[in-house]
Design a protein around this motif. Sequence first.
Motif, PDB file in Angstrom:
ATOM      1  N   PHE B  23      53.320  11.833  24.742  1.00  0.00           N
ATOM      2  CA  PHE B  23      53.371  12.100  23.309  1.00  0.00           C
ATOM      3  C   PHE B  23      54.022  13.433  23.008  1.00  0.00           C
ATOM      4  O   PHE B  23      54.750  13.574  22.041  1.00  0.00           O
ATOM      5  CB  PHE B  23      51.951  12.125  22.728  1.00  0.00           C
ATOM      6  CG  PHE B  23      51.509  10.813  22.219  1.00  0.00           C
ATOM      7  CD1 PHE B  23      50.319  10.275  22.650  1.00  0.00           C
ATOM      8  CD2 PHE B  23      52.264  10.108  21.307  1.00  0.00           C
ATOM      9  CE1 PHE B  23      49.898   9.047  22.192  1.00  0.00           C
ATOM     10  CE2 PHE B  23      51.850   8.880  20.845  1.00  0.00           C
ATOM     11  CZ  PHE B  23      50.662   8.358  21.289  1.00  0.00           C
ATOM     12  N   VAL B  24      53.705  14.423  23.811  1.00  0.00           N
ATOM     13  CA  VAL B  24      54.236  15.747  23.477  1.00  0.00           C
ATOM     14  C   VAL B  24      55.596  16.015  24.112  1.00  0.00           C
ATOM     15  O   VAL B  24      56.200  17.044  23.857  1.00  0.00           O
ATOM     16  CB  VAL B  24      53.240  16.859  23.877  1.00  0.00           C
ATOM     17  CG1 VAL B  24      51.977  16.714  23.099  1.00  0.00           C
ATOM     18  CG2 VAL B  24      52.974  16.842  25.352  1.00  0.00           C
ATOM     19  N   PRO B 107      66.691   3.305  17.635  1.00  0.00           N
ATOM     20  CA  PRO B 107      66.740   4.605  16.955  1.00  0.00           C
ATOM     21  C   PRO B 107      65.379   5.265  16.819  1.00  0.00           C
ATOM     22  O   PRO B 107      65.277   6.416  16.451  1.00  0.00           O
ATOM     23  CB  PRO B 107      67.290   4.240  15.566  1.00  0.00           C
ATOM     24  CG  PRO B 107      66.845   2.839  15.350  1.00  0.00           C
ATOM     25  CD  PRO B 107      66.842   2.172  16.692  1.00  0.00           C
ATOM     26  N   GLN B 108      64.314   4.536  17.111  1.00  0.00           N
ATOM     27  CA  GLN B 108      62.992   5.102  16.913  1.00  0.00           C
ATOM     28  C   GLN B 108      62.591   5.942  18.118  1.00  0.00           C
ATOM     29  O   GLN B 108      63.212   5.895  19.149  1.00  0.00           O
ATOM     30  CB  GLN B 108      61.950   3.981  16.736  1.00  0.00           C
ATOM     31  CG  GLN B 108      62.452   2.783  16.018  1.00  0.00           C
ATOM     32  CD  GLN B 108      62.515   3.037  14.558  1.00  0.00           C
ATOM     33  OE1 GLN B 108      62.194   4.120  14.131  1.00  0.00           O
ATOM     34  NE2 GLN B 108      62.918   2.043  13.815  1.00  0.00           N
ATOM     35  N   ARG B 112      56.985   8.196  21.233  1.00  0.00           N
ATOM     36  CA  ARG B 112      55.875   7.596  20.519  1.00  0.00           C
ATOM     37  C   ARG B 112      55.553   6.228  21.096  1.00  0.00           C
ATOM     38  O   ARG B 112      54.398   5.879  21.297  1.00  0.00           O
ATOM     39  CB  ARG B 112      56.218   7.481  19.042  1.00  0.00           C
ATOM     40  CG  ARG B 112      55.060   7.875  18.167  1.00  0.00           C
ATOM     41  CD  ARG B 112      55.412   7.945  16.731  1.00  0.00           C
ATOM     42  NE  ARG B 112      55.753   6.663  16.178  1.00  0.00           N
ATOM     43  CZ  ARG B 112      56.892   6.405  15.567  1.00  0.00           C
ATOM     44  NH1 ARG B 112      57.785   7.340  15.428  1.00  0.00           N
ATOM     45  NH2 ARG B 112      57.144   5.213  15.085  1.00  0.00           N
ATOM     46  N   PHE B 116      51.931   5.393  22.932  1.00  0.00           N
ATOM     47  CA  PHE B 116      50.986   4.386  22.472  1.00  0.00           C
ATOM     48  C   PHE B 116      50.868   3.247  23.461  1.00  0.00           C
ATOM     49  O   PHE B 116      49.807   2.651  23.619  1.00  0.00           O
ATOM     50  CB  PHE B 116      51.407   3.845  21.102  1.00  0.00           C
ATOM     51  CG  PHE B 116      51.028   4.745  19.982  1.00  0.00           C
ATOM     52  CD1 PHE B 116      51.991   5.334  19.188  1.00  0.00           C
ATOM     53  CD2 PHE B 116      49.696   5.021  19.723  1.00  0.00           C
ATOM     54  CE1 PHE B 116      51.637   6.177  18.158  1.00  0.00           C
ATOM     55  CE2 PHE B 116      49.333   5.857  18.702  1.00  0.00           C
ATOM     56  CZ  PHE B 116      50.303   6.439  17.918  1.00  0.00           C
ATOM     57  N   TYR B 148      48.529  -0.989  16.769  1.00  0.00           N
ATOM     58  CA  TYR B 148      49.133  -0.971  15.437  1.00  0.00           C
ATOM     59  C   TYR B 148      50.476  -0.254  15.395  1.00  0.00           C
ATOM     60  O   TYR B 148      51.452  -0.792  14.876  1.00  0.00           O
ATOM     61  CB  TYR B 148      48.158  -0.375  14.420  1.00  0.00           C
ATOM     62  CG  TYR B 148      48.753  -0.168  13.053  1.00  0.00           C
ATOM     63  CD1 TYR B 148      49.208   1.078  12.646  1.00  0.00           C
ATOM     64  CD2 TYR B 148      48.861  -1.222  12.166  1.00  0.00           C
ATOM     65  CE1 TYR B 148      49.755   1.253  11.397  1.00  0.00           C
ATOM     66  CE2 TYR B 148      49.406  -1.045  10.910  1.00  0.00           C
ATOM     67  CZ  TYR B 148      49.855   0.195  10.530  1.00  0.00           C
ATOM     68  OH  TYR B 148      50.411   0.377   9.287  1.00  0.00           O
ATOM     69  N   PRO B 149      50.564   0.979  15.938  1.00  0.00           N
ATOM     70  CA  PRO B 149      51.873   1.643  15.877  1.00  0.00           C
ATOM     71  C   PRO B 149      52.952   0.882  16.630  1.00  0.00           C
ATOM     72  O   PRO B 149      54.137   0.977  16.304  1.00  0.00           O
ATOM     73  CB  PRO B 149      51.619   2.996  16.545  1.00  0.00           C
ATOM     74  CG  PRO B 149      50.172   3.189  16.519  1.00  0.00           C
ATOM     75  CD  PRO B 149      49.569   1.848  16.586  1.00  0.00           C
ATOM     76  N   PHE B 153      56.439  -0.714  14.918  1.00  0.00           N
ATOM     77  CA  PHE B 153      57.355   0.259  15.506  1.00  0.00           C
ATOM     78  C   PHE B 153      58.682   0.332  14.784  1.00  0.00           C
ATOM     79  O   PHE B 153      59.239   1.399  14.577  1.00  0.00           O
ATOM     80  CB  PHE B 153      57.562  -0.095  16.976  1.00  0.00           C
ATOM     81  CG  PHE B 153      58.374   0.899  17.715  1.00  0.00           C
ATOM     82  CD1 PHE B 153      59.633   0.585  18.184  1.00  0.00           C
ATOM     83  CD2 PHE B 153      57.888   2.169  17.937  1.00  0.00           C
ATOM     84  CE1 PHE B 153      60.377   1.513  18.883  1.00  0.00           C
ATOM     85  CE2 PHE B 153      58.629   3.107  18.627  1.00  0.00           C
ATOM     86  CZ  PHE B 153      59.876   2.773  19.104  1.00  0.00           C
ATOM     87  N   ARG B 154      59.212  -0.822  14.401  1.00  0.00           N
ATOM     88  CA  ARG B 154      60.553  -0.794  13.816  1.00  0.00           C
ATOM     89  C   ARG B 154      60.556  -0.200  12.425  1.00  0.00           C
ATOM     90  O   ARG B 154      61.591   0.182  11.931  1.00  0.00           O
ATOM     91  CB  ARG B 154      61.124  -2.217  13.780  1.00  0.00           C
ATOM     92  CG  ARG B 154      61.474  -2.726  15.151  1.00  0.00           C
ATOM     93  CD  ARG B 154      62.725  -3.589  15.125  1.00  0.00           C
ATOM     94  NE  ARG B 154      63.139  -3.926  16.474  1.00  0.00           N
ATOM     95  CZ  ARG B 154      62.896  -5.099  17.064  1.00  0.00           C
ATOM     96  NH1 ARG B 154      62.247  -6.026  16.413  1.00  0.00           N
ATOM     97  NH2 ARG B 154      63.296  -5.317  18.291  1.00  0.00           N
ATOM     98  N   GLY B 155      59.411  -0.187  11.752  1.00  0.00           N
ATOM     99  CA  GLY B 155      59.350   0.460  10.450  1.00  0.00           C
ATOM    100  C   GLY B 155      59.963  -0.326   9.307  1.00  0.00           C
ATOM    101  O   GLY B 155      60.004   0.140   8.184  1.00  0.00           O
ATOM    102  N   MET B 160      55.920  -3.631   8.471  1.00  0.00           N
ATOM    103  CA  MET B 160      54.770  -3.044   7.800  1.00  0.00           C
ATOM    104  C   MET B 160      53.836  -4.138   7.316  1.00  0.00           C
ATOM    105  O   MET B 160      52.609  -4.018   7.415  1.00  0.00           O
ATOM    106  CB  MET B 160      55.216  -2.195   6.603  1.00  0.00           C
ATOM    107  CG  MET B 160      56.193  -1.086   6.915  1.00  0.00           C
ATOM    108  SD  MET B 160      55.826  -0.137   8.389  1.00  0.00           S
ATOM    109  CE  MET B 160      54.220   0.439   8.049  1.00  0.00           C
ATOM    110  N   ARG B 164      49.993  -4.686   8.330  1.00  0.00           N
ATOM    111  CA  ARG B 164      48.854  -4.761   7.413  1.00  0.00           C
ATOM    112  C   ARG B 164      48.015  -5.988   7.705  1.00  0.00           C
ATOM    113  O   ARG B 164      46.778  -5.926   7.740  1.00  0.00           O
ATOM    114  CB  ARG B 164      49.345  -4.811   5.962  1.00  0.00           C
ATOM    115  CG  ARG B 164      49.500  -3.457   5.328  1.00  0.00           C
ATOM    116  CD  ARG B 164      49.474  -3.572   3.829  1.00  0.00           C
ATOM    117  NE  ARG B 164      50.612  -4.303   3.308  1.00  0.00           N
ATOM    118  CZ  ARG B 164      51.812  -3.768   3.156  1.00  0.00           C
ATOM    119  NH1 ARG B 164      52.042  -2.517   3.476  1.00  0.00           N
ATOM    120  NH2 ARG B 164      52.797  -4.498   2.661  1.00  0.00           N
TER     121      ARG B 164
END
Lengths: 476, 499, 102
Positions: B23-24, B107-108, B112, B116, B148-149, B153-155, B160, B164
């Motif tokens: 993550f970092v 591109p993401q 992250r 995850f 969930y993330p 992931f693709r946003g 989304m 949900r």
Amino acid sequence: MTLPAWIVSLPLLAAVFTFVFPRIRIWAGIFTAIITPLMVVFLGREILAHGAIQMQVGGWQTPLGIQLYADGLSVAMLGITAIVIGCITFYARCYFTGDVSSRYFWPLWMFLWSALNALFLSGDIFNLYVTLELLGLSAVALVALSQTADALSAAMRYLLVSLTGSLSYLMGVALLYAANGTLSIKLLATTGAASPSIATAFALMAAGLIMKSALFPMHFWLPPAHANAPAPVSAVLSALVVKASFYILMRLWLVIFEPFINPSTAQLMGVLGAGAIIWGSVQALVAERLKLLVAYSTVAQIGYLFLIFPLSSITQSNHTAWQGGFYFVLSHACAKSAVFLAAGSVIYSFGHDRIKELHGIVRRMPVSMFAFALASVSLIGLPPSGGFIAKWLYLNAALTGGHWWWCVLIIIGSLLATAYVFRFFSRAFSYSPEVVEERPVPWIMEWTALGLALCALILGFIAPAVTTLLDAGNPF
Amino acid sequence: MTFDNWLPLLILLTSLLPGIVIFVLPEERVRWRTTLNMGGAILKLGLIGIMIWGVRHEHVYDFRMPILPNIELVLNADAMSVMMTALSGVLWFLTTLYAIAYLETSPQSRSRFFGFFSLCVSSTVGIALAGNLITFIMFYEMLTLTTYPLVVFRGTPESMRAGRIYIAYTFGGGAAFLIGVAWLKALVGSVAFTEGGMLAPYVGAYATQLRFIFFLMISGLGVKAALVPLHGWLPKAMVAPAPVSALLHAVAVVKAGAFGIVRVVYDVYGIEFSGELGLLQPLTAAAAFTIIYGSVRALFQDELKKRLAFSTVSQVSYIALGVGILGPIATIGGIVHLVNQGLMKITLFFCAGNFAETLGVHHISHMNGIGRRMPWTMAAFTLGSLGMIGVPPMAGFISKWYLGTGGLTAGKPWVIAILVASSLLNAAYFLPIIYRAWFREPAGSWSARPSIGALETHWMLLFPPLITALLALLAGLLADAPFSPLEWARLITAREYRP
Amino acid sequence: MTISLLYALVGVVLLGIGLYSLIIYSHLVKKILALNVAGSGVFLFLVATANQTSGPVPDPVPHAMVLTGIVVAVSATALALALACRIHQVTGTARLTENEPE
């Protein structure tokens, strides 16, 4: 053993110093933020070793002298205060730099801390009134610090409610004194009998304290105040200030009043708590601004606290219930302050907190969003977090007594919390290619939020140690 | 605390710690990230190997930590945990390889994703190693949070929305599960997993309450296990990238749900006791319905991943079916299908991902002649499909054989009918794909990503499905060898039915 | 009726008047005045309780409470008035706006 007195006086001295010598204000604040938690740790070790501690300030005897009393519960509250305010102090150092209001922030901040410490260490009910007032005045002044019209009106509203509450409480103190002839909590616990004046005293004190804790339907002052105050102030208000009046109510209820009051009062408080949970969550679902969402979340979470009353009246689960309630207090303090600090970072960076426009900020502010996520885990009550432990203790308490309706309420509360948290998170995670104006956020601000969120998480793992601390000195 | 105590925790940490570090890590540190990922995966496999050997020889690996006044966090390795952990470990290793290549052009943020991803695997391992219901539920909810993330992931707006729906279903299920667990704890005081179940003594006083609790718990678990009508989230979650679908559908989420059902029925209630309480009939009925429903829905999907999703809905219920039928043979069938289905389904998803990533093909109607263009991938796909249909010597045949035999021995011949119908339906929706791919002419020329090299696609995208297809084949061919999934399932069942 | 009972009743009445006025008046200064009146009522009640002791010397504890209370009330009133002035400066009116910030 003068440690309790020092815990109260050090922030007080720092407040005076920072007002008189504004140049050293930041150093004085940070010094206090480091030394006071250490003192609390020492006090905690004393209590774990020797049981509750009493101290007469200045050597003056009661009833005219002030008595400071520290048991496990007080130390737990002092500890969480120290951690939360300590972290927020570092945050505030960066938040207020170069601002005129920074000059007035530090003295007020130290006064607030001193008032909280004194409140948790008070041994008699009148001293509680004084500390409550000091707390209220500092909090109001801090809310007004942002100088906008909204903040000033919110502060005024808060002040009026606060003063009314304290007055009601004082009247209750007067009645209690007239009936029993003593102010000391310990003595009141043993004397006393059911009578109309006791019932009236309780009604007055409870009314006052409920107003100050923003329990539904007396919650109307909280959302504007918490949403318009500067972020560090909102954090401490939601995390600690509303809990202080709840702490007093809880103490008085369990120690003095419970045997004498009609048990349906407890159920009434539970019902109000249920109303708070539902109403607060619904309002959070439709809130347009992030800080308003978080403020309404506080309204909802305070409802959880008031479930202590009906749950502790179930005889088999008395102990579990109040452990659960105070675990809620501790974890909510960490989690809510983390969330407000993260929201503050968002405002610092983007200049606004309108949720509809906060697309994709997970990529721009990963640390703050991670802090927000971890803290939300505790707010929703998911494992592994302090919030889950608290929720579990409550569920256990309710189910042992067979009161399944509280279970349903608690679960509904969690689901609603999930809904309003994810309403924000959906936006935060969505992909947005647009370029937005942003100011880089100092790393201290983001990492203090994360630190507090981690505290909420860690509380999920150290429950046995914490419950041992809560039991030290036999508060109940 | 000896090494035996630390081992379960260590296995958990081999994915947890790299996850936190990833993550970092800044986005550009590809080497570091790959090293951490692969290193963690290999280390985990090594430790799992030790555990397999140990549990076989009746070692006890137990890690305890008090988490609540009178409840402990327990990580315990019994035969079931080891099987699930081994599956997770092997498939994590392969999926990581696959994901590294798959996300190269994304591109993401990959930090992250892999962060995850690792947390997700830690949660799965935690679920596998959980020794009581509290530990189980803690990791179960962690699994939801960490997946969930990945789902969103693709946003994009569809991601989304899918996220949900996913949250709504899984948290609702989690809430039901939590009430069930809390209720059980308040009722009987202990929520530990005990081989053979521990609730039998309580039948007299609490029968009705135990039935309610069972219903709550199975509903909660059924969401993740995609039992109809709780399966709605699964097809929607297909918008996630292929490695996520592969992991979610073969290992993590659906298996967690199915595994939970196995645990609750065998190690909390006890199989005979569940039969006594009359809890098995509804479970079997729901499972049977899901099997048929999932297969029927799959017939009508043109998008490849959606068809595979409904196939998963159908196939995971085989496990529930095996659980619901009283009798050791059916149990063996259900438990071994945990592994077999995992291997076969992940193969299929890997292949689907390859088609999408290399040729931009998402729909079955565009798959004409794809076997000529990507023969190895299609071969793996074919093997996986044959396994799903239940053709020997693939692993799928083993599971169906045991389920069928188990149904007969338990006096439920209708199980055979379900199995046959399901196999026919599977054939109906898999064989056309295979036919199209091998025997039809392509409609136009293939658009391909440049610079693939000699192989039909990147080697890290190609080898994982080949390996899993091979494993699925071996699991069937060498089913009687020691340490095969079947053999292990027999071991578990023997320990489960021990008097 | 003893003198202390009279004082106590008057105190309660003042408290009631104060709280009532606090709610119905919307002008800030009136609200602050109302709180002061209510506070005085409570203090009066406290003074009345000081007379409960048998013997000529009244109980000093309520007196201490009243003195402290007066100090607190003065500081609180000062803060309230300052805030009211500021609100008047910034918004031009000395009444609280009723709309919630959205």
